[in-house]
Design a protein around this motif. Structure first.
Motif, mmCIF file in Angstrom:
data_model
loop_
_atom_site.group_PDB
_atom_site.id
_atom_site.type_symbol
_atom_site.label_atom_id
_atom_site.label_comp_id
_atom_site.label_asym_id
_atom_site.label_seq_id
_atom_site.Cartn_x
_atom_site.Cartn_y
_atom_site.Cartn_z
ATOM 1 N N LYS A 114 0.834 -1.192 0.000
ATOM 2 C CA LYS A 114 0.000 0.000 0.000
ATOM 3 C C LYS A 114 0.874 1.250 0.000
ATOM 4 O O LYS A 114 1.875 1.310 0.698
ATOM 5 C CB LYS A 114 -0.906 0.011 1.234
ATOM 6 C CG LYS A 114 -1.932 -1.100 1.245
ATOM 7 C CD LYS A 114 -2.803 -1.003 2.490
ATOM 8 C CE LYS A 114 -3.830 -2.116 2.519
ATOM 9 N NZ LYS A 114 -4.698 -2.048 3.727
ATOM 10 N N GLY A 115 0.450 2.224 -0.782
ATOM 11 C CA GLY A 115 1.209 3.474 -0.872
ATOM 12 C C GLY A 115 2.258 3.486 -1.948
ATOM 13 O O GLY A 115 3.000 4.478 -2.075
ATOM 14 N N GLN A 116 2.352 2.419 -2.742
ATOM 15 C CA GLN A 116 3.346 2.388 -3.816
ATOM 16 C C GLN A 116 3.007 3.442 -4.868
ATOM 17 O O GLN A 116 1.848 3.631 -5.233
ATOM 18 C CB GLN A 116 3.396 1.002 -4.446
ATOM 19 C CG GLN A 116 4.576 0.813 -5.403
ATOM 20 C CD GLN A 116 4.681 -0.632 -5.872
ATOM 21 O OE1 GLN A 116 3.760 -1.417 -5.651
ATOM 22 N NE2 GLN A 116 5.781 -0.988 -6.494
ATOM 23 N N LEU A 117 4.018 4.141 -5.366
ATOM 24 C CA LEU A 117 3.827 5.250 -6.305
ATOM 25 C C LEU A 117 3.555 4.700 -7.694
ATOM 26 O O LEU A 117 4.358 3.930 -8.242
ATOM 27 C CB LEU A 117 5.061 6.155 -6.315
ATOM 28 C CG LEU A 117 5.486 6.715 -4.953
ATOM 29 C CD1 LEU A 117 6.737 7.566 -5.101
ATOM 30 C CD2 LEU A 117 4.366 7.530 -4.333
ATOM 31 N N SER A 118 2.427 5.110 -8.278
ATOM 32 C CA SER A 118 2.054 4.654 -9.617
ATOM 33 C C SER A 118 2.509 5.666 -10.662
ATOM 34 O O SER A 118 3.027 6.746 -10.346
ATOM 35 C CB SER A 118 0.533 4.461 -9.691
ATOM 36 O OG SER A 118 -0.126 5.700 -9.474
#
Length: 720
Positions: free
Chosen positions: A710-714
């Protein structure tokens, strides 16, 4: 006669006497003053002077009658009270004649004479008027004029005429002088009037000139304003042209971007079709494999089910692109992940089939052995069980150690020595007493730490601004911090100081920010990775600070040396020791978890705007190394389970994509062999971290998938 010879002398003497020296003033008549007002006694004529003059004009006969009327006797008292010489025109021998040179006396004398003559004519008899009853004061005795008196009177008249002529001449002179004076005054006044007119004309010319100058200045100012407006208009036109040019260039870039997007979209569409084709072919290879076996195992059935799920997943992606849209990068990632997983399933299935075949062979051999050794097996059953238990216990303990390898410890010590050397290089900057140097140190520290504190997942453009500011500071260029411009080139050790403080701040963010908000690890890690790539020294300092605050990131379990106090040893292990004592275990695990999560995010991320030509500054191979070394060491209660769970939750998806089957073998090893060791050293109050790790492993092995963190930069984040 002697008296006749002295006549003119007498007149001259009378003239020069006090009463004879009368001065004429032309203002007397205007002021209403008498001509003889300056004398002590004012001369006057007798009331009988008119009668006398009338008789003088008569014939000699009448004159004789008149002379007989007078009396020769004179009253001496009367002469004293009223002198006859002053009132009678005929001087006597006893009195001094009075000069009558004033021109004002003649008219008065004529007036009195005419009045007397008139009175005489009106009276019937002159003798009645001279009676004592009519005139209480007896008139003076008047003697008849003798030739001598007549001559004297004539002389007096001549003298008066001379004086009158002289007075007229003086009056004319005075008139001429007055006229000249008036003319000169008039001329002077005229000249003054001319000068005044010239002065007024000069003032008018000056006012006109000043107004003209003012109008000229206003004209020049208006011309200047017009020129300024023209320049501003030209500048605005230039700005508008530049904006139009920029808008046109932007439009061309957008057109080019759209064209490139179309090209890339078509390429991705072709690649997606190829992936779908390959997955379908692999699925066809997977389906016939199950019926060939005499007794298909549940594992092979699960592989087939998973393969069908992957085919459906790829078909769903293709169906979305069939509506006229090109597949996105995320869609391609999903398809490629499905393809890799399909390939993994094929390999695992083949390995499972080979293992099943080998297992059947072994079972047959074992069956034969059982037939041969039926009797012996019954006798030695207990011995085999004990031997199996001892073998299993040895297998569990085989390869485990209580400290890190020598190469790891050497690497750890080199990083610490490098950090200590860097700290010693700017020790003079820290201990300076110079006020300016202190201010510079504070400004450099603010410029290094404030941008790191501002890192967030709000937008990619904001993150890029922060990275550019840090890069400029480390490159020696000037940056603005707190309204002031500061640069590392202002001090010889400024770069070392900024690098050290920057690395320390990154680790502190993991210790505080990431520990509280797990999703904050990714924006901080991507900036740290970009700085690490451009400035490797900062990366080494980040590792040194991380290892010092969290030795489990090495991994390294520092042993307690002789002479070391308990508090010092707890500090070495990463605990915070304050006056109140050692921090609580929950707070300690929270901080360690934040730093491990930051480290796991760093090793899998790379700055998207870098060169990407060389290898990662600290890539996934370091994550595999950390995980392998962690499993080769004896677990610690509560710490090992927490750190393994945090590391795998953040970095497990990236490691799964990179190492595939090898990674799953490692996960199986953790579940089957290492997790029991963790449970063996964990007490009942510390079972929470072990339970989370166990559930994570079971879920991952069940789905054969580790979800992205969760929170990974797309990719959408970097467009914002």
């Amino acid at each position: 006669m002697p008296a006749e010879s002295l006549r003119w002398d007498t007149l001259e003497a009378l003239k020069n006497s006090q009463k004879g020296r009368l001065k004429y003033n032309p203002d007397w008549l205007e002021k209403g003053e008498d001509i003889l007002s300056g004398c002590n006694e004012a001369p006057s004529l007798s009331p009988l002077s008119g009668l006398i003059l009338k008789r003088l004009n008569m014939s000699p006969r009448a004159l004789q009658k008149t002379c007989s009327l007078g009396s020769a006797s004179r009253d001496p008292g009367l002469s004293e009270e009223a002198p006859v010489s002053s009132t009678s025109p005929f001087p006597s021998a006893n009195t001094q004649p009075t000069p009558l040179s004033s021109p004002l006396l003649v008219p008065r004398l004529k007036k009195d004479t005419e009045q007397i003559v008139g009175d005489e004519d009106s009276a019937p008899d002159a003798s009645d008027d001279l009676s004592p009853a009519t005139n209480p004061i007896p008139p003076p005795t008047i003697s008849l004029l003798s030739p001598r008196a007549t001559q004297m009177e004539g002389c007096i008249r001549i003298c008066e005429e001379k004086h009158r002529a002289k007075a007229k001449m003086e009056l004319s002179l005075r008139q001429e002088l007055q006229e000249k004076l008036v003319a000169s005054v008039a001329s002077r006044e005229s000249e003054q009037l001319k000068r005044f007119e010239e002065l007024m004309e000069l003032k008018q010319r000056q006012e006109y000139q000043s107004m003209r100058d003012m109008m000229d200045r206003e004209t020049q100012e208006s011309i200047g304003r017009q020129e300024k407006l023209k320049e501003e208009h030209k500048n605005r036109i230039k700005i508008l042209n530049l904006r139009l040019r920029e808008a046109e260039q932007q439009r061309l870039r957008e057109v080019e971007f759209e064209r490139q997007r179309q090209v890339e979209g078509r390429e991705r569409l072709r690649a997606l079709n190829a992936i779908q084709e390959e997955i379908l072919q692999l699925n066809q290879l997977l389906e016939p494999a199950a019926p060939t076996q005499s007794g298909p195992s549940p594992d092979l059935t699960s592989y087939s089910t998973r393969a069908n799920q992957l085919c459906s997943q790829v078909s769903e992606v293709v169906r979305m692109t069939a509506e006229g849209e090109f597949p996105s990068v995320e869609d391609m990632t999903v398809a490629e992940r499905a393809l890799h997983e399909m390939r993994s399933l094929i390999r695992v299935m083949q390995e499972a089939a080979a293992q099943a075949q080998e297992k059947r062979k072994k079972e047959q051999e074992e069956e034969e052995e059982r037939r041969k050794m039926a009797m012996l097996q019954a006798q030695q059953e207990e011995q085999k069980k004990s031997a199996a238990l001892s073998a299993k216990e040895k297998a569990r303990k085989k390869g485990l150690q209580t400290k890190a390898e020598q190469s790891t410890l050497k690497w750890y010590q080199e990083l610490q020595d490098s950090a200590n050397q860097c700290a010693q290089s700017f020790e003079g900057l820290n201990n300076t007493k110079d006020i300016q140097t202190k201010k510079l140190r504070m400004e450099l520290q603010k410029a290094a730490t404030i941008p790191v504190s501002q890192i967030s997942s709000i937008s990619g453009s904001k993150l890029r601004e922060i990275f550019d500011k840090i890069d400029k500071l480390l490159s020696g260029r000037s940056v603005v911090s707190g309204g002031k411009s500061v640069s590392t080139s202002q001090h010889p050790n400024g770069l070392d100081f900024v690098s050290y403080k920057l690395a320390e701040k990154f680790v502190k963010q993991g210790e505080e920010e990431v520990a509280s908000h797990h999703e904050a690890a990714f924006p901080i890690a991507v900036v740290a990775s970009g700085v690490w790539e451009l400035h490797p020294k900062v990366g080494d300092l980040i590792l040194a600070h991380l290892h010092k605050k969290c030795p489990y990131a090495v991994p390294h379990y520092p042993p307690m040396k002789d002479g070391t106090s308990v508090e010092e040893y707890q500090k070495i292990l990463g605990y915070r020791v304050e006056d109140g004592g050692v921090e609580a275990q929950d707070s300690f695990l929270k901080r360690m978890s934040g730093m491990i999560r930051l480290y796991a995010a760093i090793i899998q991320l790379r700055w998207p705007y870098g060169s990407k030509q060389g290898p990662d500054p600290h890539g996934l191979n370091n994550g595999w190394r950390w995980l392998a070394q962690m499993l080769n060491m004896e677990p610690l209660a509560d710490v090992t389970a927490t750190l393994l769970f945090d590391f795998l939750e953040v970095c497990g998806n990236a490691l799964m994509k990179q190492y595939q089957v090898q990674f799953w073998k490692l996960i199986l090893l953790i579940q089957e062999e290492y997790l029991p060791r963790i449970e063996a050293v964990t007490s009942q109050g510390q079972a929470g971290s072990v339970t989370r790790l166990k559930q994570f492993l079971e879920s991952s092995l069940r789905s054969r998938q580790i979800p992205p963190p969760k929170g990974q930069l797309s990719s959408h984040f970097w467009r914002s």
